[in-house]
Design a protein around this motif. Structure first.
Motif, mmCIF file in Angstrom:
data_model
loop_
_atom_site.group_PDB
_atom_site.id
_atom_site.type_symbol
_atom_site.label_atom_id
_atom_site.label_comp_id
_atom_site.label_asym_id
_atom_site.label_seq_id
_atom_site.Cartn_x
_atom_site.Cartn_y
_atom_site.Cartn_z
ATOM 1 N N ALA A 124 -6.408 32.749 91.423
ATOM 2 C CA ALA A 124 -7.529 32.411 92.311
ATOM 3 C C ALA A 124 -7.726 33.544 93.309
ATOM 4 C CB ALA A 124 -7.257 31.093 93.022
ATOM 5 N N ALA A 125 -8.759 34.352 93.093
ATOM 6 C CA ALA A 125 -8.958 35.536 93.927
ATOM 7 C C ALA A 125 -9.161 35.188 95.391
ATOM 8 C CB ALA A 125 -10.154 36.338 93.410
ATOM 9 N N LYS A 126 -9.737 34.013 95.666
ATOM 10 C CA LYS A 126 -10.002 33.638 97.047
ATOM 11 C C LYS A 126 -8.786 33.018 97.734
ATOM 12 C CE LYS A 126 -15.005 33.052 96.667
ATOM 13 N NZ LYS A 126 -16.167 32.159 96.892
ATOM 14 N N ALA A 127 -7.695 32.866 97.023
ATOM 15 C CA ALA A 127 -6.489 32.310 97.636
ATOM 16 C C ALA A 127 -6.015 33.204 98.775
ATOM 17 C CB ALA A 127 -5.387 32.160 96.594
ATOM 18 N N ALA A 128 -5.558 32.602 99.843
ATOM 19 C CA ALA A 128 -5.119 33.371 101.013
ATOM 20 C C ALA A 128 -4.042 34.373 100.648
ATOM 21 C CB ALA A 128 -4.626 32.417 102.094
ATOM 22 N N SER A 129 -3.190 34.029 99.695
ATOM 23 C CA SER A 129 -2.080 34.914 99.338
ATOM 24 C C SER A 129 -2.541 36.193 98.649
ATOM 25 C CB SER A 129 -1.093 34.174 98.432
ATOM 26 O OG SER A 129 -1.732 33.738 97.243
ATOM 27 N N ASN A 130 -3.762 36.207 98.125
ATOM 28 C CA ASN A 130 -4.269 37.401 97.448
ATOM 29 C C ASN A 130 -4.956 38.373 98.398
ATOM 30 O OD1 ASN A 130 -3.707 37.612 94.650
ATOM 31 N ND2 ASN A 130 -4.885 35.753 94.308
ATOM 32 N N LEU A 167 -9.544 39.548 103.484
ATOM 33 C CA LEU A 167 -10.175 40.786 103.027
ATOM 34 C C LEU A 167 -9.402 41.356 101.840
ATOM 35 C CD1 LEU A 167 -10.738 42.550 106.485
ATOM 36 C CD2 LEU A 167 -12.225 40.881 105.338
ATOM 37 N N TYR A 168 -10.030 42.281 101.136
ATOM 38 C CA TYR A 168 -9.350 42.960 100.030
ATOM 39 C C TYR A 168 -10.035 44.300 99.774
ATOM 40 C CZ TYR A 168 -13.134 40.431 97.568
ATOM 41 O OH TYR A 168 -14.341 39.899 97.200
ATOM 42 N N PHE A 169 -9.249 45.251 99.258
ATOM 43 C CA PHE A 169 -9.778 46.560 98.898
ATOM 44 C C PHE A 169 -10.356 46.515 97.488
ATOM 45 C CE2 PHE A 169 -6.444 48.283 101.929
ATOM 46 C CZ PHE A 169 -7.352 48.778 102.853
ATOM 47 N N LYS A 170 -11.318 47.400 97.238
ATOM 48 C CA LYS A 170 -11.839 47.634 95.904
ATOM 49 C C LYS A 170 -11.949 49.142 95.712
ATOM 50 C CE LYS A 170 -14.371 44.486 94.001
ATOM 51 N NZ LYS A 170 -15.518 43.650 93.533
ATOM 52 N N MET A 188 -5.340 42.380 94.439
ATOM 53 C CA MET A 188 -4.794 41.023 94.307
ATOM 54 C C MET A 188 -3.344 41.070 94.793
ATOM 55 S SD MET A 188 -7.099 38.944 92.730
ATOM 56 C CE MET A 188 -6.283 37.748 91.687
ATOM 57 N N LEU A 189 -3.102 40.687 96.038
ATOM 58 C CA LEU A 189 -1.763 40.818 96.604
ATOM 59 C C LEU A 189 -0.774 39.828 95.998
ATOM 60 C CD1 LEU A 189 -2.573 41.466 100.369
ATOM 61 C CD2 LEU A 189 -2.099 43.119 98.546
ATOM 62 N N ASP A 190 -1.286 38.756 95.409
ATOM 63 C CA ASP A 190 -0.451 37.754 94.744
ATOM 64 C C ASP A 190 -0.983 37.568 93.328
ATOM 65 O OD1 ASP A 190 1.246 35.688 94.068
ATOM 66 O OD2 ASP A 190 0.204 34.175 95.277
ATOM 67 N N PRO A 191 -0.747 38.555 92.453
ATOM 68 C CA PRO A 191 -1.400 38.557 91.146
ATOM 69 C C PRO A 191 -1.043 37.377 90.254
ATOM 70 C CG PRO A 191 0.300 40.241 91.250
ATOM 71 C CD PRO A 191 0.131 39.729 92.636
ATOM 72 N N ASP A 192 0.064 36.711 90.537
ATOM 73 C CA ASP A 192 0.415 35.530 89.740
ATOM 74 C C ASP A 192 -0.495 34.353 90.058
ATOM 75 O OD1 ASP A 192 2.468 36.848 88.452
ATOM 76 O OD2 ASP A 192 3.962 36.280 89.951
#
Length: 272
Positions: free
Chosen positions: A107-113, A242-245, A100-104
């Motif tokens: 919304a996980a699907k937000a572009a900022s995350n 995209l995001y890492f897990k 979660m690049l923008d943890p505040d």
């Protein structure tokens, strides 16, 4: 106690080199995972399918026999039973971190995350596989995902470890999906032929990199051996979030209720 000073480099875009550095501390068996690891840009999914926000995760969160600090090494332990709940669009349970690049922004699907392939990034983890499933459907025995790149609907990368009960060591391979859902499975990145695979309890490191459509997975063994897999992903991922897990995504949902998969992480780093 500070044990070493680390400097990392990531190539971004057309030749721009960014450097980041931080102090890495020795792992303490007395601390919660978030006190040993930088988890500020991660949330956690439990085998119950419940989610632990970045804020809660970084407030000393632990969960007995699911997500906890190893009492001997200080490593971050992920455990997931075969028989548990699953998240939407999955048939399998997990104890797994989601970037979660923008943890505040919850919304996980937000572009900022999320990040795009054009931005690129890499994920590095040092870990050991402690246990894999030994009961249930024969096709699913001993199968677990320990690292991923996930997209909006499909997955540019899943990194699998598989060890059957009758095998001495396990193997690692990659699965790559297109945006339409077709899957390519690599040859073994680390083969267990002649028992030369990765044993339970053996430390190894994986490094996953994606820049543009160029994907690479490198596996480093304790004896100095290095195994590398490269692939060109579907260009339709360009521009997608995209995001890492990382953790334990148990790929066995059958068998004994006491059966489980477990891994202990000693390093977890992500760079964009």
């Amino acid at each position: 106690m500070v044990s070493r000073f680390l400097v990392y480099a990531a190539r971004v875009g057309a030749g721009l080199l960014l450097l980041t550095s931080h102090l890495a501390t020795a792992l303490s068996p007395l601390l919660a995972p978030s006190q040993n690891f930088d988890l500020r840009q991660w949330k956690l999914t439990l085998p119950s399918a419940a989610e632990i926000s970045a804020a809660e995760l970084n407030s000393g969160f632990q969960y007995a026999d699911v997500f906890f600090t190893d009492p001997r090494s200080g490593g971050m332990v992920f455990r997931c039973p075969n028989i548990a709940s699953s998240t939407l669009n999955s048939a399998y349970p997990r104890s797994e971190l989601r970037e979660m690049l923008d943890p505040d922004n919850s919304a996980a699907k937000a572009a900022s995350n999320n990040w795009t392939p054009e931005q690129g990034g890499w994920l590095r983890a040092k870990l050991r596989i402690d246990q894999v499933s030994t009961s249930g459907d024969a096709a699913k025995l001993g199968r677990v995902i320990v690292g991923q790149i996930h997209g909006p609907e499909t997955e540019p990368l899943r990194l699998y470890y598989v060890k059957k009960p009758y095998e001495m060591t396990g193997r690692l391979y990659a699965a790559i999906e297109t945006t339409t859902g077709s899957t390519y499975r690599s040859a073994d990145i680390v083969s267990n032929k002649d028992n030369a695979g990765i044993a339970l309890g053996e430390n190894f490191t994986y490094q996953i990199k994606l820049y543009g459509t160029r994907l690479s997975v490198a596996i480093y063994r304790g004896d100095g051996r290095k195994h590398v897999f490269t692939h060109t992903i579907d260009s339709a991922y360009l521009g997608q979030g995209l995001y890492f897990k990382a953790g334990v995504y148990n790929q066995n949902n059958s068998g004994d209720s006491s059966d489980y998969a477990q891994a202990t992480f000693f390093i977890l780093e992500h760079v964009h």
